[in-house]
Write an enzyme that holds these catalytic residues in place. Structure first.
Site, mmCIF file in Angstrom:
data_model
loop_
_atom_site.group_PDB
_atom_site.id
_atom_site.type_symbol
_atom_site.label_atom_id
_atom_site.label_comp_id
_atom_site.label_asym_id
_atom_site.label_seq_id
_atom_site.Cartn_x
_atom_site.Cartn_y
_atom_site.Cartn_z
ATOM 1 N N ASP A 65 0.853 -1.184 0.000
ATOM 2 C CA ASP A 65 0.000 0.000 0.000
ATOM 3 C C ASP A 65 0.891 1.237 0.000
ATOM 4 O O ASP A 65 2.056 1.183 0.404
ATOM 5 C CB ASP A 65 -0.880 0.038 1.249
ATOM 6 N N ASP A 84 -4.699 -3.687 5.098
ATOM 7 C CA ASP A 84 -5.208 -3.335 6.427
ATOM 8 C C ASP A 84 -6.716 -3.515 6.561
ATOM 9 O O ASP A 84 -7.217 -3.698 7.660
ATOM 10 C CB ASP A 84 -4.825 -1.900 6.796
ATOM 11 N N ASP A 144 -9.144 -6.593 2.289
ATOM 12 C CA ASP A 144 -7.798 -7.035 1.925
ATOM 13 C C ASP A 144 -7.519 -8.469 2.358
ATOM 14 O O ASP A 144 -6.537 -9.077 1.912
ATOM 15 C CB ASP A 144 -6.739 -6.133 2.577
#
Length: 648
Positions: A111, A387, A391
C-alpha cells in the site's frame, strides 16, 4: 459482503512453504538411503561371519547416528529464534515457516498511504473555480468529515482519518470551525465513504431553510455528478480546467479531493446516494502525505536484493506515479495500471502486464487477489500488505501476507502471516533480510549434520567392507557422538549473524532443489573427509601407534576421539560456504564457541575419567596417540579453508 469475504478466505486454504516441502523430501530421501546403507552393512557383516547380535546393534546404532532426527527440532528452534529477532525489528510472525518464505520473496506489493508514506496528511492547496468562494469549499470539507476538531493553545488539531483531519484543520486555520457549524446545524444524514463509491455525502439543514448535501471524494467520481459551478451551469471548458488543475496537483504527488454541494427543498431521507446528482462543484483540495524518510533507502535495498517493489493504491494515477518517482520505486520501462484497465483484462492479460507494472492506481481491495495470483502464475513469491477487511483474501492468497499493526483490522491481521507493528515498508525489507539469513542458517545446520553423518556412515561401511577385524566404533560410542555433535553445534549455526552481502543476492528460487549439484558435492567430499580422517586414526591405532595386545582397543579409542572432535572442528567451517573463517573471526559467534567448548569437555571427560572409560569401551591414550588424534581432528579447518580459496 462479510459472508463473501469469509468464502474467499476459505477458498484460499493453507499452502506449504518452500522449506516445509523441502524438509518433507529430505526426510524421505535420508530415511531410505540410511536404512539401505545400514541394511547392506548388516548383510556384509553376516557374510563375513561376524556376530549376529553385534552386527544388528551396530546397524541400529548407525541408523540412529546417520539419520539427523534432531533436524526438525533444530529447524523449529532456529525459526523460533528468528521470529524473536524479527519481533524486535517490528515484524510479528504468526506462522514459523513463513519466516523462511520471506527469503524467497521476489515481489513486495505494498500500500502507499501509511506504508510508503507517513500517513500524516496536510492540506497544501485549495483551488476554487472562478467566482467560487473559498469559505464554501472549506465548509464542505469540514462538514463532510467524521474527524473531530479540537483546539490546543490556539492551534487546531483533529482526530480521525488522516485525509479528513487535514480538511478539518485547513478549514479551522481559515476561520471555518467545524464544531461551531455543527452546533448550529446538526448533521441529519450520511452516506459513508468506501473503496467502491470513492465519495462521501452528508446532509445538513440549510442556513436559510431547506437542506444542503455536501459531497467529497475522488475528482473523477465527483466531477461527472456536477452540473453547475459557482456562477452557473458547468460547460466543457470549465470541466477541462478542473481536470487540468487536478492533473497538475496529482503530478506534484498531492492527493486531490473534490468537494461539491446541492441545495434541496426536502430531505431525501436515507437515500442520500440517490441525491448525489446535479451537484455544484466547489473546489479541489491538494493534500500532501510525505514519504517516510526511510522508505527510499528501503526501496533501494529491495531493488539491490533482486526484489521488485510494487505500489498498490486507490490514489489517482498521476499522484501514484509522482510518489513512485520520488521513492525511485518505478524504473525505466515500468508501467502504471489503473483499476479500470485491470477490470477490462482477462487473467492471462493481467499476468503478462503485471510482469512489467510497478504501480497499480485507482484499484479496489478485491483487485489485490487478482494481482497476487497473476504474479504467482509468473513464478514469483509474493508479499502483500493490507489493512482492511476487504484485503483479507489477498493477504491469505499471498505467499506472505503482511497486515498493518496500527491501521489494520482484526480480520486482516487474522488472515495475514505477519503483522507490521509500525506499518512501515522498511520493516518488510528488514524482515526479508532476516528471512534470508534464517534460511541460510537452516541450510548450514543441514550441511553440518549431513556431512558429519556421511562421515560416520563411510567410517563404518568402509571398515565393514574391508573386514578390518572389528568395528571402528561400538554402538554406545555412535550414540554418544550423535548426542554431543548433533545438538549444540547445529543450534549454534542457527544463530549465525546474517552474512555480509545477503541483500546483494537475487531472491532464492522457491522451486530450486535444496540439494543442488554444488551443495551435494560439498556434502559428499566433506563427508569423505570426515570419514577418511577417522579411518586414518583407526589405521594408525592398528599399526604404527598400536600397543601390544591392545591394538583393537587403541584403534577404536583413536577413531572414536577423532570422529567426535573432527565434527566439532568442522562446525566452524560450515559457518560460511565462501568466506574464510579467519575473515569472519573464529570468535564472532559466541554460541559456536560455547558449543565447541562444551562438546570438547564432554568428550574429554569420556576419554580421561576412568569410570566413563569403562562405560564407553575406551582406553587411556599416550602422547603420540593424542597428538595424532588432535592433528587429524583439526585437519578439516585447513582443508576447508584451502577449498574456499580455490572457489574464490
Amino acid at each position: 459482503q462479510m459472508g463473501r469475504i469469509a468464502g474467499l478466505l476459505l477458498e484460499e486454504g493453507e499452502s506449504q512453504t518452500p522449506l516445509q516441502k523441502k524438509m518433507a523430501e529430505i526426510s524421505k530421501t535420508l530415511s531410505f538411503l540410511c536404512l539401505a546403507v545400514c541394511g547392506v552393512m548388516f548383510g556384509l557383516g553376516l557374510l563375513q561371519g561376524k556376530d549376529l547380535l553385534g552386527m544388528f546393534l551396530t546397524a541400529v546404532s548407525l541408523a540412529v547416528a546417520a539419520i539427523p532426527e534432531g533436524l526438525p527440532a533444530i529447524v523449529t528452534i532456529v525459526l523460533a529464534m528468528g521470529v524473536q529477532r524479527m519481533a524486535g525489528r517490528g515484524a510479528i510472525v504468526k506462522r514459523l515457516p513463513a519466516v523462511e518464505t520471506l527469503g524467497c520473496a521476489s515481489v513486495i506489493c505494498s500500500d502507499k498511504t501509511g506504508t510508503l508514506t507517513q500517513n500524516r496528511m496536510t492540506a497544501k492547496e485549495l483551488w476554487v473555480p472562478q467566482g467560487g468562494a473559498r469559505r464554501e469549499a472549506l465548509t464542505a470539507g469540514a462538514l463532510c468529515s467524521d474527524a473531530k476538531l479540537t483546539w490546543s493553545g490556539g492551534t487546531p488539531t483533529a482526530e480521525g482519518d488522516p485525509t479528513e483531519t487535514a480538511l478539518v484543520e485547513a478549514a479551522a486555520r481559515e476561520g471555518v470551525d467545524q464544531r461551531q457549524l455543527e452546533s448550529r446545524r446538526p448533521r441529519a444524514g450520511e452516506a459513508p465513504f468506501d473503496s467502491e463509491r470513492k465519495r462521501m455525502s452528508v446532509l445538513y439543514p440549510g442556513p436559510g431553510g431547506g437542506w444542503v448535501l455536501y459531497v467529497k471524494g475522488a475528482p473523477d467520481v465527483v466531477l461527472p455528478r456536477c452540473s453547475a459551478g459557482p456562477t452557473g451551469p458547468m460547460g466543457e471548458t470549465e470541466r477541462r480546467r478542473v481536470l487540468e488543475v487536478n492533473d497538475s496537483m496529482a503530478g506534484r504527488a498531492l492527493r486531490v479531493i473534490a468537494v461539491a454541494s446541492r441545495k434541496l427543498e426536502r430531505s431525501p431521507g436515507e437515500n442520500l446516494e440517490g441525491a448525489e446528482e446535479q451537484l455544484t462543484f466547489l473546489g479541489l483540495f491538494g493534500l500532501m502525505d510525505p514519504p517516510r524518510p526511510e522508505a527510499r533507502a528501503a526501496v533501494s535495498r529491495c531493488h539491490m536484493a533482486g526484489g521488485r517493489p510494487v505500489m498498490i493504491t486507490g490514489d489517482h494515477r498521476a499522484t501514484a506515479a509522482a510518489v513512485a518517482r520520488a521513492l525511485d520505486l518505478s524504473r525505466p520501462g515500468d508501467k502504471i495500471l489503473t483499476g479500470a484497465e485491470l477490470e477490462r483484462m482477462s487473467q492471462e492479460e493481467l499476468e503478462r502486464a503485471a510482469e512489467r507494472t510497478s504501480v497499480f492506481a485507482r484499484v479496489a481491495p478485491e483487485h489485490k487477489t487478482r494481482i497476487v495470483k497473476a504474479l504467482q502464475k509468473r513464478g514469483h513469491v509474493v508479499a502483500m500488505t493490507g489493512d482492511g477487511v476487504n484485503d483479507a483474501p489477498a493477504l491469505k492468497a499471498a505467499d506472505i501476507g503482511c497486515a498493518m499493526g496500527r491501521a489494520g483490522t482484526d480480520v486482516a491481521k487474522g488472515a495475514a502471516d505477519m503483522i507490521l507493528t509500525d506499518d512501515n515498508f522498511a520493516t518488510i525489507v528488514a524482515a526479508i533480510e532476516e528471512g534470508r539469513g534464517i534460511y541460510s542458517n537452516i541450510r548450514k545446520a543441514i550441511h553440518y549434520l549431513l556431512s558429519c553423518n556421511i562421515g560416520e556412515i563411510i567410517t563404518i561401511f568402509v571398515a565393514t567392507l574391508l573386514d578390518l577385524g572389528q568395528m571402528p566404533l561400538v554402538p554406545v560410542q555412535l550414540l554418544w557422538l550423535n548426542l554431543v555433535t548433533d545438538s549444540l553445534p547445529a543450534l549454534a549455526l542457527g544463530v549465525e549473524p546474517v552474512e555480509e552481502g545477503v541483500m546483494e543476492q537475487r531472491p532464492r528460487d522457491a522451486r530450486a532443489e535444496l540439494f543442488d549439484r554444488r551443495f551435494s558435492l560439498r556434502l559428499a567430499w566433506q563427508g569423505l573427509m570426515v570419514g577418511g580422517l577417522t579411518l586414518a586414526a583407526y589405521y594408525l591405532g592398528l599399526t604404527r601407534l598400536s600397543r601390544p595386545g591392545l591394538e583393537g582397543a587403541a584403534a577404536n579409542t583413536m577413531a572414536f576421539a577423532t570422529l567426535t572432535m573432527c565434527q566439532l572442528f568442522h562446525a566452524f567451517n560450515v559457518r560460511s560456504e565462501e568466506q574464510s573463517l579467519f575473515h569472519m573471526g573464529p570468535l564472532s559467534n559466541p554460541a559456536m564457541v560455547r558449543a565447541f567448548v562444551t562438546g570438547m569437555l564432554l568428550q574429554l571427560a569420556v576419554l580421561l575419567l576412568p569410570p566413563l572409560q569403562g562405560v564407553f569401551s575406551v582406553i587411556p591414550m599416550d602422547g603420540e596417540q593424542w597428538l595424532a588424534v588432535l592433528l587429524l581432528a583439526a585437519a578439516p579447518i585447513p582443508i576447508c579453508e584451502g577449498a574456499k580459496v580455490v572457489r574464490r
